[in-house]
Design an enzyme around this catalytic site. Structure first.
Site, mmCIF file in Angstrom:
data_model
loop_
_atom_site.group_PDB
_atom_site.id
_atom_site.type_symbol
_atom_site.label_atom_id
_atom_site.label_comp_id
_atom_site.label_asym_id
_atom_site.label_seq_id
_atom_site.Cartn_x
_atom_site.Cartn_y
_atom_site.Cartn_z
ATOM 1 N NE ARG A 1 -2.585 -1.619 3.078
ATOM 2 C CZ ARG A 1 -2.893 -1.856 4.582
ATOM 3 N NH1 ARG A 1 -3.936 -1.539 4.652
ATOM 4 N NH2 ARG A 1 -2.161 -2.535 5.412
ATOM 5 C CG ASP B 1 -2.129 -13.086 3.023
ATOM 6 O OD1 ASP B 1 -1.597 -11.827 3.350
ATOM 7 O OD2 ASP B 1 -2.344 -13.688 3.736
HETATM 8 O O1 1CP Z 1 -4.881 -4.151 2.095
HETATM 9 C C1 1CP Z 1 -4.030 -4.488 1.512
HETATM 10 O O2 1CP Z 1 -3.722 -4.288 0.034
HETATM 11 C C2 1CP Z 1 -3.622 -5.712 2.094
HETATM 12 C C3 1CP Z 1 -2.282 -5.614 2.808
HETATM 13 C C4 1CP Z 1 -1.492 -6.985 2.650
HETATM 14 C C5 1CP Z 1 -0.436 -7.407 1.712
HETATM 15 C C6 1CP Z 1 0.305 -6.444 0.686
HETATM 16 C C7 1CP Z 1 -1.768 -8.493 3.019
HETATM 17 C C8 1CP Z 1 -2.847 -8.578 4.213
HETATM 18 N N1 1CP Z 1 -1.084 -9.358 2.647
HETATM 19 C C9 1CP Z 1 -0.197 -8.742 1.548
HETATM 20 C C10 1CP Z 1 0.685 -9.173 0.956
HETATM 21 C C11 1CP Z 1 1.602 -10.423 1.548
HETATM 22 N N2 1CP Z 1 1.583 -10.978 2.490
HETATM 23 C C12 1CP Z 1 2.797 -10.892 0.737
HETATM 24 C C13 1CP Z 1 3.124 -10.625 -0.655
HETATM 25 C C14 1CP Z 1 4.307 -10.198 -1.218
HETATM 26 C C15 1CP Z 1 5.121 -9.064 -0.667
HETATM 27 O O3 1CP Z 1 6.032 -9.356 0.448
HETATM 28 O O4 1CP Z 1 5.185 -8.302 -1.423
HETATM 29 C C16 1CP Z 1 3.378 -11.778 1.644
HETATM 30 C C17 1CP Z 1 4.744 -12.473 1.565
HETATM 31 C C18 1CP Z 1 2.465 -11.639 2.934
HETATM 32 C C19 1CP Z 1 2.792 -12.656 3.887
HETATM 33 C C20 1CP Z 1 1.843 -12.453 5.150
HETATM 34 N N3 1CP Z 1 0.466 -12.263 5.088
HETATM 35 C C21 1CP Z 1 2.486 -12.740 6.555
HETATM 36 C C22 1CP Z 1 4.015 -13.098 6.914
HETATM 37 C C23 1CP Z 1 4.906 -11.938 6.842
HETATM 38 C C24 1CP Z 1 4.551 -10.827 7.704
HETATM 39 O O5 1CP Z 1 4.132 -9.680 7.386
HETATM 40 O O6 1CP Z 1 4.866 -11.197 9.170
HETATM 41 C C25 1CP Z 1 1.434 -12.626 7.376
HETATM 42 C C26 1CP Z 1 1.449 -12.475 8.677
HETATM 43 C C27 1CP Z 1 0.306 -12.263 6.642
HETATM 44 C C28 1CP Z 1 -1.130 -12.212 7.194
HETATM 45 C C29 1CP Z 1 -1.695 -10.768 6.762
HETATM 46 N N4 1CP Z 1 -2.051 -10.497 5.455
HETATM 47 C C30 1CP Z 1 -2.385 -9.222 5.417
HETATM 48 C C31 1CP Z 1 -2.309 -8.611 6.612
HETATM 49 C C32 1CP Z 1 -2.528 -7.170 6.955
HETATM 50 C C33 1CP Z 1 -1.698 -9.414 7.289
HETATM 51 C C34 1CP Z 1 -1.446 -9.492 9.104
HETATM 52 C C35 1CP Z 1 -2.562 -9.542 9.833
HETATM 53 C C36 1CP Z 1 -2.559 -9.670 11.439
HETATM 54 O O7 1CP Z 1 -1.360 -10.316 11.910
HETATM 55 O O8 1CP Z 1 -3.566 -9.033 11.970
#
Ligand code: 1CP
Length: 343
Positions: free
Chosen positions: A28, A74
């Site tokens: 974002r 994701d």
């Molecule tokens: O609103 C949006 O556009 C969504 C934000 C978003 C994004 C860009 C989420 C929601 N996921 C992603 C993509 C994503 N997630 C990738 C894509 C590749 C890149 O890195 O560019 C990857 C590898 C992930 C991995 C992911 N999803 C993790 C592990 C890494 C980390 O950040 O610790 C986790 C825990 C998630 C779950 C998740 N997905 C999205 C959110 C906001 C969350 C965390 C939620 C929470 O813990 O409350």
């Protein structure tokens, strides 16, 4: 032998300038990401739209020339493929149906029944394998079992993974059964990503830091070791990055205990500590604090150089210690890359 810099670092080569990519590099903070996401409708529609998911994966490569692209998807798509309900609450985050009983565990799909749901993800990988620049490495990924289980049990992100720890104490069999189901499905999911064209895979154990003592061994080390052994049996040359976030001393020996080729380090430990304790035995990735992408200035340049210098004697992939946040400035990313590459 390929000359892609990320693959060279993963083989243990020490390069004069570390290759770079950034966790959440498609996200974002980028206006072009927000535009494509609006076009897709919502986050999950974006993940399952192969053309648009490939487009957002490519955006940070075009803008910054990172050395690796990470598949846009994701970690919560795998629970959905296993049969959990998944949706995203606007402005809040992911929500899933909860799993706390043996009957709910028994109701999940098997590891060979996940591919119909996940087919669009494999298609995204195929598009990327075709469209990425020759020098850019394509990274596939999945969540590690403990982290994925923590979301499936609680139905959402939790600050301390309380519900998952509670199930682990109250009903060990159901908890371990869930870890096993996720472990087996993750092997199939990542193997399909590799067949579609992923050159490296990364296991994200974002909540590994809340596992202590024997639990860390049983639920962070052992499932990762099992997944890595199974993947390497099928794809012997596949490099694997493991990220047991906030593992602290658990980072020491993690690569040896799991068979990972590289350990990604978060920014709760200093790069000097990680160089001395972890990099001595192999490639590391990390570990600039993502807050510098928001605050910028001379601190950003100084801390970026500090990370590069601390890891200069061994194999290193430059990255942040965790994902870049939506309030980050795209210009600070440019400054970070210039500081790494010495421009
Ligand atoms: O609103 C949006 O556009 C969504 C934000 C978003 C994004 C860009 C989420 C929601 N996921 C992603 C993509 C994503 N997630 C990738 C894509 C590749 C890149 O890195 O560019 C990857 C590898 C992930 C991995 C992911 N999803 C993790 C592990 C890494 C980390 O950040 O610790 C986790 C825990 C998630 C779950 C998740 N997905 C999205 C959110 C906001 C969350 C965390 C939620 C929470 O813990 O409350």
């Amino acid at each position: 032998m390929t000359d892609k810099t990320i693959l060279r670092a993963l083989r243990g080569e020490v390069l004069p300038t570390p290759p770079i990519w950034m966790m959440r590099q498609a996200g974002r903070y980028l206006p072009e990401y927000r535009a494509t996401r609006a076009q897709a409708g919502d986050f999950l529609s974006l993940c399952y739209n192969s053309e648009l998911a490939a487009e957002v994966t490519l955006q940070p490569i075009r803008r910054y020339g990172f050395d690796a692209a990470i598949l846009f998807a994701d970690i919560l798509l795998l629970p959905q493929a296993l049969g959990a309900k998944l949706w995203f609450e606007n402005g809040e985050g992911p929500r899933l149906s909860t799993l706390t009983t043996p009957a709910e565990l028994a109701g999940l799909r098997g590891k060979d029944d996940i591919h119909d749901t996940l087919a669009p993800i494999y298609e995204t990988v195929k598009i990327l394998a075709r469209e990425l620049p020759r020098e850019t490495t394509l990274i596939g990924f999945a969540g590690a079992p403990w982290t994925v289980a923590s979301y499936m049990i609680a139905g959402r992100g939790t600050p301390d993974q309380g519900p998952a720890h509670a199930l682990k104490s109250a009903d060990r069999a159901t908890f371990s059964g869930l870890i096993d189901v996720i472990t087996d499905a993750t092997v199939e999911y990542l193997s399909m990503q590799v067949k579609a064209g992923a050159e490296v895979v990364k296991l994200f154990d974002s909540w590994a830091g809340s596992l202590k003592g024997q639990d860390f061994t049983d639920f962070a080390v052992k499932p990762a070791a099992k997944i890595i052994a199974a993947l390497k049996a099928r794809h012997p040359d596949l490099p694997i990055i493991a990220f047991p976030r906030e593992a602290g001393d658990g980072y020491i020996g993690f690569a040896q205990a799991t068979g990972a080729d590289c350990v990604a380090i978060d920014n709760s430990v200093s790069p000097e500590w990680a160089a001395e304790k972890v990099q001595v035995t192999g490639c590391v990735q990390g570990n600039l604090s993502p807050t510098h992408m928001v605050t910028g200035g001379t601190d950003l340049v100084r801390e970026t150089r500090r990370v590069v210098d601390a890891f200069a004697k061994g194999p290193h992939i430059f990255n942040l210690g965790h994902g870049i946040t939506p309030d980050a400035s795209p210009d600070n990313v440019t400054r970070m890359i210039e500081a790494v590459r010495g421009a």
